[in-house]
Design a protein around this motif. Sequence first.
Motif, PDB file in Angstrom:
ATOM      1  N   MET A 179      -1.425  15.257  -7.187  1.00  0.00           N
ATOM      2  CA  MET A 179      -1.675  15.193  -8.634  1.00  0.00           C
ATOM      3  C   MET A 179      -2.809  16.135  -9.026  1.00  0.00           C
ATOM      4  O   MET A 179      -2.877  16.627 -10.148  1.00  0.00           O
ATOM      5  CB  MET A 179      -2.064  13.770  -9.041  1.00  0.00           C
ATOM      6  N   LEU A 180      -3.730  16.355  -8.076  1.00  0.00           N
ATOM      7  CA  LEU A 180      -4.899  17.181  -8.377  1.00  0.00           C
ATOM      8  C   LEU A 180      -4.644  18.670  -8.141  1.00  0.00           C
ATOM      9  O   LEU A 180      -5.229  19.520  -8.816  1.00  0.00           O
ATOM     10  CB  LEU A 180      -6.097  16.726  -7.530  1.00  0.00           C
ATOM     11  N   ARG A 181      -3.768  18.967  -7.201  1.00  0.00           N
ATOM     12  CA  ARG A 181      -3.532  20.371  -6.817  1.00  0.00           C
ATOM     13  C   ARG A 181      -3.329  21.331  -7.998  1.00  0.00           C
ATOM     14  O   ARG A 181      -3.922  22.406  -8.022  1.00  0.00           O
ATOM     15  CB  ARG A 181      -2.300  20.446  -5.915  1.00  0.00           C
ATOM     16  N   PRO A 182      -2.464  20.965  -8.982  1.00  0.00           N
ATOM     17  CA  PRO A 182      -2.208  21.925 -10.073  1.00  0.00           C
ATOM     18  C   PRO A 182      -3.480  22.338 -10.830  1.00  0.00           C
ATOM     19  O   PRO A 182      -3.517  23.399 -11.453  1.00  0.00           O
ATOM     20  CB  PRO A 182      -1.260  21.156 -11.000  1.00  0.00           C
ATOM     21  N   TYR A 183      -4.519  21.512 -10.758  1.00  0.00           N
ATOM     22  CA  TYR A 183      -5.771  21.829 -11.484  1.00  0.00           C
ATOM     23  C   TYR A 183      -6.729  22.658 -10.628  1.00  0.00           C
ATOM     24  O   TYR A 183      -7.782  23.056 -11.101  1.00  0.00           O
ATOM     25  CB  TYR A 183      -6.476  20.534 -11.922  1.00  0.00           C
ATOM     26  N   PHE A 184      -6.349  22.862  -9.373  1.00  0.00           N
ATOM     27  CA  PHE A 184      -7.253  23.590  -8.475  1.00  0.00           C
ATOM     28  C   PHE A 184      -6.610  24.863  -7.947  1.00  0.00           C
ATOM     29  O   PHE A 184      -6.415  25.030  -6.756  1.00  0.00           O
ATOM     30  CB  PHE A 184      -7.687  22.685  -7.306  1.00  0.00           C
ATOM     31  N   GLN A 185      -6.259  25.752  -8.867  1.00  0.00           N
ATOM     32  CA  GLN A 185      -5.781  27.058  -8.438  1.00  0.00           C
ATOM     33  C   GLN A 185      -6.966  27.774  -7.773  1.00  0.00           C
ATOM     34  O   GLN A 185      -8.066  27.784  -8.317  1.00  0.00           O
ATOM     35  CB  GLN A 185      -5.282  27.864  -9.629  1.00  0.00           C
ATOM     36  N   MET A 186      -6.687  28.368  -6.615  1.00  0.00           N
ATOM     37  CA  MET A 186      -7.810  28.886  -5.828  1.00  0.00           C
ATOM     38  C   MET A 186      -8.688  29.873  -6.588  1.00  0.00           C
ATOM     39  O   MET A 186      -9.908  29.775  -6.598  1.00  0.00           O
ATOM     40  CB  MET A 186      -7.322  29.519  -4.539  1.00  0.00           C
TER      41      MET A 186
END
Length: 680
Positions: free
Chosen positions: A355-362
Motif C-alpha cells: 500500500m505504501l510502495r506507490p508513494y515511495f518512488q525512488m
Amino acid sequence: MAHSNPLLESFNTPFGVPPFAEIKLEHYKPGIEKLIEKSRSEIEVIANQTEAPSFENTIVSLERGGRDLDQAAEVFFNLNSAETSDEMQALANELSPMLTEFSNEIMQNTALFERVKSIYDNQANFTLDKEDQMLLRKTYLGFVRSGANLNEEDKKKYRELSNALAMASLKFGENVLAETNSYELLLQNPDDLKGLPDGAIDAAALAAEEKGHKGMWLFTLQAPSFLPFMEYAENRELREKMYKAYMSKAYKGDDLDNQEKVKEIVRLRFEMAKVLGYNTYADYVLEERMAEKPEKVKDFLNDLLKKAWPKAKEEVEELKAYIKKLGDNIALERWDWAFYSQKLKNEKYQLDDEMLRPYFQMEKAVDGIFEVAKKLYGLTFKKNNNIPVYHKDVQAYEVLDESGKHISVFYADFFPRAGKRGGAWMTSYRGQWKTDTDHRPVVSIVCNFTPPTASKPSLLTYNEVETLFHEFGHALHGMLADGKYNSLSGTSVYWDFVELPSQILENWLMEKECLDLFASHYQTGESIPEDLIEKIKASSNYHEAYQTLRQLSFGLMDMAWHSLTEENIEISDVASFEQDAMKQTELFKPIPGTCMSTQFSHIFQGGYAAGYYSYKWAEVLDADAFSVFKSKGLFDHTTAKSFRDNILSKGGSEHPMELYKRFRGQEPTVDALLERSGLK
C-alpha cells in the motif's frame, strides 16, 4: 611508448574524483606496488631525520604521508565491493596481503615508533589543541595495538597473523557473494505466484527473461527478490525452500563452505589479541569503543533482552493465535513469520508494504532526503553528469552549502547487480582534511533496492526508504566533516558512535512534516494520505520486541565468538556454538542445515567484530538525541546547527561522549529508546 598509469598521476577530473573509465584492471597492481615504494621512502625520511621529534615533523608528517597509496587502495576496494568480477577478486587476493604487510612494516618500524613514543611521553612540552591530542593518542595507540612494543619474534608473529586474517576475511566474503549469486528459484507454474504483488512478479519475469527463461519467473536471494517472496508467497513449501536456501549460505560442506573460515578467523583474531597482551579479541576491540569492556556490552545486551523478552513472547503467541483463527492448521515456523506477520499487520492497521510502495518512488525519495538535508543543514545537491562514475546506474552530485560553496561530491548507487555485494553501505573515495586549503570529501552510498520494471519505476518499500535515510545519515557525517586530519574526520569515530548520525535520520521518516516533502503517488501525484501516516506511526512498534531479540541474538553471538580464550578457542561445530550463544534469545527451535555465522559478513568480513552491539547502543543515543528535535521542532535551526557543529562536523576529533554531552547537555539514558520501542 609505455602507457601511463592513472593511479600514479593527479586525477585530472571534476573535483579530483577517480577517473573510473581510465583505470583498468592491469593498472592496480603495478600502481599500488609503486605507491608502496613511494610511501616507504616517505616513512624512511620521517623515521631517520636528525631533527628532534616534534608533533609537526613526526605525527603530522605521518598523517599526511601515503595519501596517494590510500587513494588507490580506496578506489580498488570500494569497487571490489560495488562492481567486482572474478579477475578483480583474484587481484584482491594479491593486493590485500601486500597492503597488510606494508602497514605492519610501518607500525613495527622501531625508529619511527621511538619518535612517536617520545612525543607521546612528553606531550606536556608541546602546545596541542584537543584535535592534536586526539591525533597523537590515536597514532601512539595505533602503533602499540599493531605490535610496536613487541619483541622481534612476536612482531613477526603479529605480522603473520594479520596477513592471514586479511586473506581469510576476503575469502569469507567471496564465498558469501558467490552463494548469494548462484541460487535461483525458477518457477513455471503461475499458481506458485499466488499472493505475490505485481511488482515482485514483474521483477521475477524480467530476471527470468534476462537469464534466457522467457515466460518463467526467477527469484533469487537478493533482498528485493527474497523479502517480498517471504512476505507474500502463499506456497508454504516454496517459502520453506527459499528460507533454507538463504539461511544455509556458505554452509553446505562444499568448496564455498565458510565453517572452517569462521574458525580460522576467530582463532587468528584471538592469537593476535593474545600476542598484544589482551585476554580476548573483544577486550582488544573494546578498548577503543564507548563501551570500553566486554562485560559492559554483555550487561547492556542482557538488560535489553530482559526488557524485550516478555513482549517478544507475547508477539509470537499472538501470531500463533491469529494463524489458528485463520484456520491454517500449521505449527508456526521461521519461514512463516514474515508471511503471517505481514497479514496480521495488514489486518490490525490496514497497512502493508504494497500500500505504501506507490508513494515511495525512488527518485522522489532521493529528492526528499535532499530536501531534508537542505532544511536541516542548508545543503543543495546538484546532479552533475560531468563527474565520472564507475557504472551507468550510478548518479553523481555536487553538494553545496547555503553560500554556494562546494562541500562534497556524492555518489548514489541503488540497484542490485551480480558484481555488487548484498546489503547497503556508505563509503568514501576521499576523506576530508585541511592543509592551506580544505580538501573536501568524495562520499558514496551503495544499496540494493527494488529496480524499475518495464511497466513501473522503482517503487520502494518503507524499509527501503528507511535504509536510504540510514545510509544518507552516514553520508552526511562524511560530507559535513570539518577537521584538520583525515584520520579523525567524518565517520572516523568510535565504532559504537558511528551509527548515531545514520540511525537518528530514520526518525524523520515517521513524521508527516517530512513525508509531505516527497511521499506522493507515482501516478496521480497526490500526497500520502494523513491516515496512512497515522498507520505508519501506529504500526511502527509492530513486532519491535521480536526484531529487538533478533538484533540482540546477533550481538550476543558476535560477543561469544570474540570472547573465546585459550581454554575454549577450539570449536568443533560452528552451528552448535552459534545456537548456544543465541539460545536465550530464541523463540523458535534451530533448523538443521542452517547457520548465520557462515554468512555473517558484518563480523567476519566487515568491521563489526565485537561491535555488532553498536547498532543497539547507537539506538539509545539516537532516540535520546531525537527527543531534542521532537521537543524543539523537526527542522529547528538551532538544534540542527548544534547537532552539525557538535557531532556531524567533529568526526573523531574528541571523545564521543564529550561531543554528545555538548549537544545534549547530559549523558544519554535508555528511557527514550524504551518509550519509542513500546518496551517501557
